[in-house]
Motif scaffolding. Sequence first.
Motif, PDB file in Angstrom:
ATOM      1  N   ALA A   1       9.525   7.316 -10.920  1.00  0.00           N
ATOM      2  CA  ALA A   1       8.577   7.158  -9.689  1.00  0.00           C
ATOM      3  C   ALA A   1       9.223   5.371  -8.482  1.00  0.00           C
ATOM      4  N   LEU A   2       8.334   4.542  -9.492  1.00  0.00           N
ATOM      5  CA  LEU A   2       8.878   3.230  -8.695  1.00  0.00           C
ATOM      6  C   LEU A   2      10.544   3.277  -8.165  1.00  0.00           C
ATOM      7  N   ASP A   3      11.417   3.847  -8.633  1.00  0.00           N
ATOM      8  CA  ASP A   3      12.743   3.200  -8.080  1.00  0.00           C
ATOM      9  C   ASP A   3      12.907   4.294  -6.734  1.00  0.00           C
ATOM     10  N   TRP A   4      12.102   5.974  -6.590  1.00  0.00           N
ATOM     11  CA  TRP A   4      11.806   6.323  -5.850  1.00  0.00           C
ATOM     12  C   TRP A   4      11.247   5.663  -4.243  1.00  0.00           C
ATOM     13  N   ALA A   5      10.159   4.663  -4.532  1.00  0.00           N
ATOM     14  CA  ALA A   5       8.853   4.545  -3.820  1.00  0.00           C
ATOM     15  C   ALA A   5      10.393   3.119  -3.329  1.00  0.00           C
ATOM     16  N   LEU A   6      10.826   2.493  -4.000  1.00  0.00           N
ATOM     17  CA  LEU A   6      11.184   1.295  -3.382  1.00  0.00           C
ATOM     18  C   LEU A   6      12.181   1.159  -2.794  1.00  0.00           C
ATOM     19  N   GLU A   7      13.063   2.522  -3.011  1.00  0.00           N
ATOM     20  CA  GLU A   7      13.798   2.959  -1.348  1.00  0.00           C
ATOM     21  C   GLU A   7      13.654   3.650  -0.324  1.00  0.00           C
ATOM     22  N   ALA A   8      11.806   4.304  -0.562  1.00  0.00           N
ATOM     23  CA  ALA A   8      11.511   4.531   1.084  1.00  0.00           C
ATOM     24  C   ALA A   8      10.785   3.703   1.042  1.00  0.00           C
ATOM     25  N   ALA A   9      10.581   2.161   0.819  1.00  0.00           N
ATOM     26  CA  ALA A   9      10.279   1.267   1.801  1.00  0.00           C
ATOM     27  C   ALA A   9      11.088   0.308   2.203  1.00  0.00           C
ATOM     28  N   GLY A  10      12.790   0.327   1.775  1.00  0.00           N
ATOM     29  CA  GLY A  10      13.408  -0.284   1.919  1.00  0.00           C
ATOM     30  C   GLY A  10      13.414  -1.508   0.791  1.00  0.00           C
ATOM     31  N   LEU A  11      12.966  -1.526   0.043  1.00  0.00           N
ATOM     32  CA  LEU A  11      12.363  -2.783  -0.835  1.00  0.00           C
ATOM     33  C   LEU A  11      13.726  -2.770  -2.153  1.00  0.00           C
ATOM     34  N   ASP A  12      14.693  -3.304  -2.172  1.00  0.00           N
ATOM     35  CA  ASP A  12      16.265  -3.829  -3.569  1.00  0.00           C
ATOM     36  C   ASP A  12      15.764  -4.057  -3.752  1.00  0.00           C
ATOM     37  N   ASP A  13      14.890  -4.834  -4.754  1.00  0.00           N
ATOM     38  CA  ASP A  13      14.969  -6.228  -5.400  1.00  0.00           C
ATOM     39  C   ASP A  13      14.548  -6.094  -7.151  1.00  0.00           C
ATOM     40  N   PRO A  14      15.454  -6.007  -7.650  1.00  0.00           N
ATOM     41  CA  PRO A  14      15.436  -5.654  -9.268  1.00  0.00           C
ATOM     42  C   PRO A  14      14.595  -6.786  -9.668  1.00  0.00           C
ATOM     43  N   ALA A  15      14.493  -7.391  -9.425  1.00  0.00           N
ATOM     44  CA  ALA A  15      13.298  -8.561  -9.589  1.00  0.00           C
ATOM     45  C   ALA A  15      11.792  -8.191  -9.356  1.00  0.00           C
TER      46      ALA A  15
ATOM     47  N   ARG B   1       0.744  -0.952  -0.160  1.00  0.00           N
ATOM     48  CA  ARG B   1      -0.357   0.174  -0.115  1.00  0.00           C
ATOM     49  C   ARG B   1       1.161   0.884   0.070  1.00  0.00           C
ATOM     50  N   GLN B   2       2.524   1.019   0.663  1.00  0.00           N
ATOM     51  CA  GLN B   2       2.638   2.491   0.784  1.00  0.00           C
ATOM     52  C   GLN B   2       3.261   2.235  -0.488  1.00  0.00           C
ATOM     53  N   VAL B   3       4.286   1.490  -1.240  1.00  0.00           N
ATOM     54  CA  VAL B   3       5.222   1.598  -2.097  1.00  0.00           C
ATOM     55  C   VAL B   3       4.001   1.965  -3.114  1.00  0.00           C
ATOM     56  N   ALA B   4       2.217   1.828  -3.454  1.00  0.00           N
ATOM     57  CA  ALA B   4       0.932   2.101  -4.639  1.00  0.00           C
ATOM     58  C   ALA B   4       0.708   3.591  -3.871  1.00  0.00           C
ATOM     59  N   ARG B   5       0.661   4.249  -3.190  1.00  0.00           N
ATOM     60  CA  ARG B   5       0.509   5.414  -2.689  1.00  0.00           C
ATOM     61  C   ARG B   5       1.737   6.009  -2.930  1.00  0.00           C
ATOM     62  N   ASP B   6       3.118   6.005  -2.879  1.00  0.00           N
ATOM     63  CA  ASP B   6       4.158   6.325  -2.652  1.00  0.00           C
ATOM     64  C   ASP B   6       4.901   6.403  -4.861  1.00  0.00           C
ATOM     65  N   TRP B   7       4.388   5.231  -5.173  1.00  0.00           N
ATOM     66  CA  TRP B   7       4.843   5.404  -6.706  1.00  0.00           C
ATOM     67  C   TRP B   7       4.073   6.224  -7.619  1.00  0.00           C
ATOM     68  N   ARG B   8       2.975   6.452  -7.019  1.00  0.00           N
ATOM     69  CA  ARG B   8       1.491   7.527  -7.906  1.00  0.00           C
ATOM     70  C   ARG B   8       1.728   8.443  -7.827  1.00  0.00           C
ATOM     71  N   GLU B   9       2.123   8.842  -6.453  1.00  0.00           N
ATOM     72  CA  GLU B   9       2.324  10.243  -6.029  1.00  0.00           C
ATOM     73  C   GLU B   9       3.506  10.740  -7.108  1.00  0.00           C
ATOM     74  N   LYS B  10       4.615  10.488  -6.953  1.00  0.00           N
ATOM     75  CA  LYS B  10       5.872  10.048  -7.230  1.00  0.00           C
ATOM     76  C   LYS B  10       5.468  11.017  -9.044  1.00  0.00           C
ATOM     77  N   GLN B  11       4.885   9.876  -9.816  1.00  0.00           N
ATOM     78  CA  GLN B  11       5.027   9.552 -10.725  1.00  0.00           C
ATOM     79  C   GLN B  11       4.304  11.219 -11.690  1.00  0.00           C
ATOM     80  N   LEU B  12       2.883  11.525 -10.528  1.00  0.00           N
ATOM     81  CA  LEU B  12       2.431  12.602 -10.863  1.00  0.00           C
ATOM     82  C   LEU B  12       3.125  13.715 -10.446  1.00  0.00           C
TER      83      LEU B  12
END
Length: 228
Positions: A71-85, A38-49
Amino acid sequence: MPMETCIFDAYGTLFDVTSAAREAASEDGFEALSDHWRQVARDWREKQLQYTWLRAVTDDHADFHKVTGDALDWALEAAGLDDPALRDRLMQLYGELVAYPDVTEALQALKDAGRATGILSNGSPEMLQEAVASAGIGRLLDHVLSVESVGVYKPSFKVYDMVGRAFGGQRRDVLYVSANGWDAAAAAGYGFTSVWVNRAGQPMERLPWTPAHVLSDLSGIPDLAASI
């Protein structure tokens, strides 16, 4: 006089932008996303816009696929998720976003009534083609218009100008439908008869313009188009 042309925003209006993160979180191998989707989806959309607006005002355009990936790169880093796959899978799923349940019925009703329909979106042509095909709604759309034709993002009036070139007619005779409050407001400022589909129950944007109509979903669009 009924509205003969009905134009829809794509992301958040026809396609559920949270569905990519929600789907990935349920898949094997991406369990780390389950507590954060949910955090990733929210941050992804907000940064995208935010990135579309910043690129528009600085005249530094990049297509929506690039902006979406940034935007996704920012959202994943903010969530502490480093997974290229995981990143690759989320980008793949963004091309297959789930359409909201009310989309096909509303578009079908408009076409049955003889109205022209289309999409006007920030999405790149390739992204939009993929999303429309995945949702199976291509037969219900007369035009799918991408900002790539003008090289700037909404809410530039250059984007809204594309509708007149594709469909003809007067601005006031276009029913413009968006679930993004800022987009519906800007479209009203441009001169469209705009509808804000307030899916999330948010407050009205504090902007100089106000949408002519507010609905909670797309189910009321066909009747609205017939009654104006």
